[in-house]
Design a protein around this motif. Structure first.
Motif, PDB file in Angstrom:
ATOM      1  N   ARG A 124      -9.872   0.912   1.584  1.00  0.00           N
ATOM      2  CA  ARG A 124     -10.170  -0.246   0.726  1.00  0.00           C
ATOM      3  C   ARG A 124      -9.250  -1.423   1.052  1.00  0.00           C
ATOM      4  NH1 ARG A 124     -10.584   3.763  -3.376  1.00  0.00           N
ATOM      5  NH2 ARG A 124      -8.536   3.174  -4.203  1.00  0.00           N
ATOM      6  N   VAL A 125      -7.957  -1.131   1.246  1.00  0.00           N
ATOM      7  CA  VAL A 125      -6.997  -2.185   1.569  1.00  0.00           C
ATOM      8  C   VAL A 125      -7.341  -2.823   2.913  1.00  0.00           C
ATOM      9  CG1 VAL A 125      -4.590  -2.643   2.187  1.00  0.00           C
ATOM     10  CG2 VAL A 125      -5.111  -1.253   0.177  1.00  0.00           C
ATOM     11  N   LEU A 126      -7.611  -2.007   3.916  1.00  0.00           N
ATOM     12  CA  LEU A 126      -7.955  -2.531   5.240  1.00  0.00           C
ATOM     13  C   LEU A 126      -9.201  -3.408   5.182  1.00  0.00           C
ATOM     14  CD1 LEU A 126      -7.352   0.524   7.583  1.00  0.00           C
ATOM     15  CD2 LEU A 126      -6.330  -1.739   7.862  1.00  0.00           C
ATOM     16  N   ALA A 127     -10.218  -2.918   4.496  1.00  0.00           N
ATOM     17  CA  ALA A 127     -11.487  -3.642   4.448  1.00  0.00           C
ATOM     18  C   ALA A 127     -11.366  -4.950   3.674  1.00  0.00           C
ATOM     19  CB  ALA A 127     -12.572  -2.762   3.823  1.00  0.00           C
ATOM     20  N   ALA A 128     -10.578  -4.952   2.611  1.00  0.00           N
ATOM     21  CA  ALA A 128     -10.504  -6.132   1.747  1.00  0.00           C
ATOM     22  C   ALA A 128      -9.453  -7.144   2.195  1.00  0.00           C
ATOM     23  CB  ALA A 128     -10.210  -5.704   0.306  1.00  0.00           C
ATOM     24  N   GLU A 129      -8.332  -6.650   2.738  1.00  0.00           N
ATOM     25  CA  GLU A 129      -7.201  -7.551   2.990  1.00  0.00           C
ATOM     26  C   GLU A 129      -6.694  -7.545   4.425  1.00  0.00           C
ATOM     27  OE1 GLU A 129      -4.194  -7.583  -0.124  1.00  0.00           O
ATOM     28  OE2 GLU A 129      -5.448  -6.186  -1.257  1.00  0.00           O
ATOM     29  N   GLY A 130      -7.207  -6.646   5.262  1.00  0.00           N
ATOM     30  CA  GLY A 130      -6.818  -6.639   6.662  1.00  0.00           C
ATOM     31  C   GLY A 130      -5.601  -5.793   6.954  1.00  0.00           C
ATOM     32  N   LEU A 131      -5.315  -5.714   8.235  1.00  0.00           N
ATOM     33  CA  LEU A 131      -4.262  -4.839   8.727  1.00  0.00           C
ATOM     34  C   LEU A 131      -2.887  -5.212   8.202  1.00  0.00           C
ATOM     35  CD1 LEU A 131      -3.935  -2.408  10.620  1.00  0.00           C
ATOM     36  CD2 LEU A 131      -3.528  -4.024  12.473  1.00  0.00           C
ATOM     37  N   ALA A 132      -2.641  -6.509   8.042  1.00  0.00           N
ATOM     38  CA  ALA A 132      -1.319  -6.955   7.583  1.00  0.00           C
ATOM     39  C   ALA A 132      -0.983  -6.409   6.203  1.00  0.00           C
ATOM     40  CB  ALA A 132      -1.257  -8.479   7.580  1.00  0.00           C
ATOM     41  N   ALA A 133      -1.995  -6.097   5.404  1.00  0.00           N
ATOM     42  CA  ALA A 133      -1.765  -5.602   4.042  1.00  0.00           C
ATOM     43  C   ALA A 133      -1.571  -4.093   3.993  1.00  0.00           C
ATOM     44  CB  ALA A 133      -2.934  -5.987   3.141  1.00  0.00           C
ATOM     45  N   LEU A 134      -1.743  -3.406   5.119  1.00  0.00           N
ATOM     46  CA  LEU A 134      -1.668  -1.942   5.110  1.00  0.00           C
ATOM     47  C   LEU A 134      -0.212  -1.485   5.120  1.00  0.00           C
ATOM     48  CD1 LEU A 134      -3.619   0.524   5.177  1.00  0.00           C
ATOM     49  CD2 LEU A 134      -3.120   0.674   7.621  1.00  0.00           C
ATOM     50  N   SER A 135       0.451  -1.689   3.990  1.00  0.00           N
ATOM     51  CA  SER A 135       1.835  -1.240   3.828  1.00  0.00           C
ATOM     52  C   SER A 135       1.852  -0.018   2.932  1.00  0.00           C
ATOM     53  CB  SER A 135       2.674  -2.350   3.199  1.00  0.00           C
ATOM     54  OG  SER A 135       2.250  -2.573   1.857  1.00  0.00           O
ATOM     55  N   VAL A 136       2.932   0.726   3.023  1.00  0.00           N
ATOM     56  CA  VAL A 136       3.084   1.919   2.189  1.00  0.00           C
ATOM     57  C   VAL A 136       3.001   1.547   0.716  1.00  0.00           C
ATOM     58  CG1 VAL A 136       4.714   3.713   1.464  1.00  0.00           C
ATOM     59  CG2 VAL A 136       4.364   3.250   3.905  1.00  0.00           C
ATOM     60  N   ARG A 137       3.698   0.480   0.332  1.00  0.00           N
ATOM     61  CA  ARG A 137       3.705   0.062  -1.072  1.00  0.00           C
ATOM     62  C   ARG A 137       2.306  -0.343  -1.544  1.00  0.00           C
ATOM     63  NH1 ARG A 137       7.695  -1.185  -4.265  1.00  0.00           N
ATOM     64  NH2 ARG A 137       9.185  -1.370  -2.555  1.00  0.00           N
TER      65      ARG A 137
END
Length: 199
Positions: free
Chosen positions: A20-33
């Motif tokens: 969901r994070v990848l699809a909505a916000e992109g790779l830069a948003a794929l953080s552990v937090r």
């Protein structure tokens, strides 16, 4: 007594959240937090399961591949109807498959410069090619395609068609994506060697 952790369920939650994070916000948003917040679990719990971002990214690729494989394994039938359903599972025809493809594309771009992730993305590419080849073998088996056809060439052509159609459907978001996909796929199947003559 300490509460037992269902690791499979936790991994499912993490995988769903990461996609969901990848699809909505992109790779830069794929953080552990960010993924931990999206999954509703403690950051420390996610770090124990995936101590590095690289591990989380590889898990996402594997999760997408496994989800598609599970849907395909549940399909029944034979011949042309089965082939159309099989190929449709590789296309963004609903919200879940749109998220999968959007996440997959984010990861594929990173894989161009990340050899470790590149191996995982290459495995997914090979899995799609295997589905294309299996679909054509099913058409040959049931008389929907000439047994004299060049199957490796036709599998490569079908794979390229699916990749292009998937990107088109994702970017244009037609009102009825299934109708568009069915029209393109049926036309392609009819154009295969012996296709239209063996419907």
């Amino acid at each position: 007594m300490p509460r037992l952790i269902d690791h499979d369920e936790r991994d499912r939650q993490i995988g769903d959240a990461a996609i969901r994070v990848l699809a909505a916000e992109g790779l830069a948003a794929l953080s552990v937090r960010k993924v931990a917040d999206e999954a509703g679990i403690a950051t420390a719990s996610l770090r124990r399961a995936f101590p590095t971002q690289e591990a989380l990214r590889r898990f996402c690729v594997g999760r997408i591949r496994d989800d598609v494989a599970a849907r395909i394994a549940g399909l029944q039938g034979e011949g042309r109807p089965l082939v159309l359903r099989l190929l449709a599972e590789l296309l963004p025809l609903d919200d879940a498959r749109r998220r999968e493809l959007a996440a997959q594309l984010q990861l594929a771009v990173l894989a161009l410069t990340d050899p470790d992730l590149g191996d995982s993305v290459a495995q997914m590419h090979d899995a799609v090619h295997t589905v294309c080849a299996s679909a054509l073998h099913e058409l040959v088996r049931t008389g929907g395609m000439s047994p004299d056809a060049d199957l490796p060439r036709e599998a490569a052509r079908l794979h390229a068609l699916l990749d292009g159609l998937a990107l088109q459907l994702l970017s244009t978001r037609p009102a009825d994506p299934r109708q568009v996909a069915d029209a393109v796929l049926e036309h392609h199947i009819d154009a295969l060697p012996g296709g239209a003559a063996r419907m």
